[in-house]
Design a protein around this motif. Sequence first.
Motif, PDB file in Angstrom:
ATOM      1  N   PRO A 135      22.115  55.011  42.219  1.00 35.51           N
ATOM      2  CA  PRO A 135      21.712  55.681  43.453  1.00 35.51           C
ATOM      3  C   PRO A 135      22.926  56.130  44.239  1.00 35.51           C
ATOM      4  O   PRO A 135      23.961  55.491  44.268  1.00 35.51           O
ATOM      5  N   GLN A 140      19.140  50.180  50.107  1.00 38.63           N
ATOM      6  CA  GLN A 140      19.831  50.834  49.003  1.00 38.63           C
ATOM      7  C   GLN A 140      19.842  52.344  49.291  1.00 38.63           C
ATOM      8  O   GLN A 140      19.034  53.097  48.761  1.00 38.63           O
ATOM      9  N   ASP A 156      13.883  52.455  46.211  1.00 40.14           N
ATOM     10  CA  ASP A 156      13.878  52.541  44.749  1.00 40.14           C
ATOM     11  C   ASP A 156      13.048  53.749  44.341  1.00 40.14           C
ATOM     12  O   ASP A 156      11.817  53.692  44.337  1.00 40.14           O
ATOM     13  N   GLU A 205      12.580  55.061  41.522  1.00 48.08           N
ATOM     14  CA  GLU A 205      11.839  54.916  40.270  1.00 48.08           C
ATOM     15  C   GLU A 205      10.547  54.121  40.453  1.00 48.08           C
ATOM     16  O   GLU A 205       9.735  54.046  39.539  1.00 48.08           O
ATOM     17  N   SER A 206      10.382  53.514  41.630  1.00 48.61           N
ATOM     18  CA  SER A 206       9.141  52.791  41.932  1.00 48.61           C
ATOM     19  C   SER A 206       8.329  53.486  43.016  1.00 48.61           C
ATOM     20  O   SER A 206       7.380  52.882  43.559  1.00 48.61           O
ATOM     21  N   ASP A 212       9.110  53.965  45.976  1.00 48.01           N
ATOM     22  CA  ASP A 212       9.222  53.087  47.134  1.00 48.01           C
ATOM     23  C   ASP A 212      10.405  53.564  47.971  1.00 48.01           C
ATOM     24  O   ASP A 212      11.531  53.086  47.837  1.00 48.01           O
ATOM     25  N   TRP A 228      16.375  58.036  38.500  1.00 43.00           N
ATOM     26  CA  TRP A 228      17.672  58.113  39.169  1.00 43.00           C
ATOM     27  C   TRP A 228      18.494  59.272  38.654  1.00 43.00           C
ATOM     28  O   TRP A 228      19.183  59.953  39.409  1.00 43.00           O
TER      29      TRP A 228
END
Length: 465
Positions: free
Chosen positions: A5, A169, A186, A188-189, A191, A216
């Motif tokens: 990230p 993050q 995140d 990839e989730s 979220d 990502w």
Amino acid sequence: MRLAPGVRGLVLAAVAAVVTSAGAAAVLLTPPDSLRKITGTDAAAPGLAWSLDAAALSGRSFAEFRSPVDATGINLGSAGFVTAGDTLVTVVGVSTDDSVALRDAVMYGIDAATGQVSWQAPADGLGGCAAVPLDSELLCFADTTSGPRDLIGYDLADGAVTRTPVPWQPFALAVAGDRLFVAEGDVESDDVRVHSGTRADPDGSWTRAFALGTAWEDLGDALDVTHGQGLLALGADLAGFDLDTGAPTWTARLEECSRVTTTTPALVERIRTRCDGYRVTGVDLLDRTGSVIAATDHGAPHSLVVDAPTDDSIPVLIADTAYDRRDGTVRWTNPDLLYTAADHEDTPTEYGTAVAVLGDLAVLSDPRTATTSGLDLRTGETRWRVPTERQGTVALRDGDDIVFTDAAGLWSVDAHTGKTHWDIPFRAVNPDPDAFSGPSALAATGTDHLTLATARTMIGLRPFD
């Protein structure tokens, strides 16, 4: 490869002065206030005010200038700088094939008028920085794979570094007006959250969650706040949000290999593109509510290097048509906005000719006729058309001039007539053929000053009194 990230997709031979700041030496290769005429240029051309070499400045071979906007934690950036009043902020680091990161990265504050280094500070492990300062600081975030999860402020006056730990993050950061915007989570989730506040209190204004995401490695320019609304672009997912409150205003999807561009006021162009042959099939113009106010199945968008309309009375160009920015109605059409050429499959394909919008003028480049034109965006009439011997990139409009750049140099064209005003060959500035190689960044800095950066060299230009 899985990218972390925050990854995101400028001298002459004699040393004339040494400037010491923050305990380190910096080499200025033309003395301050030593404006000199560039050999072979005419009276209208600006002179060379100063010049810096990245390797001499840092004392390291293979050092290069980099834009602070790009990450230093991985070496994917390009030459550039951030303008902050009379100060230029740039990064210098070592770029080699055996290092994923930009090694030994240092942030420099440079006086735009003299080229003197005002300060320097460590810049290793940055995930990226804002393109404009906030509250007299350049704000950045740490690459969270290589260190603490911090927001980092560089004081524009002395380079003092202030770190603010965050429990997030971050993967994107931007500034608009007096506000900071941080995207984190995140991806990839699906979220993801966006926060608004200050460096010291980054979520002090608001926090909003968005159920959007991507891989990502597909994370590009994820956050835009520069056109009157917030825009999150995560892979195929798009979301608009209100800058004042963070309230989501609309969502949309990108089908196949489609992409988006943004323009003032809070408009998004969705360029519909098939993955098979990467062929454009049409363009949609979305307003700040996500509604499509104009659409065409004409597969010929324009690639604008500079998009700076005077105001919202200037139409948006799509294919051969100008659409009103406020309601999408057709204002006028002009066939000069298109040219036809064979694509990689030798199929006749139409392309847009507009390369820049500068106030109420569009600059058109037509390789088929080898001409450059100035198009009046209020009327759709061609103001001027001139033969083009070199295909350059429009860098900016400087008063009544349009400044172009290519691998050979800089030149200026009168915005009213198309006549070349001045021409500066790079080899007349520095005889080293590699001094200005590669991509460049050009900006107006201060009154009548221009700054150009390439990977190895940064120069300041200003007119003679």
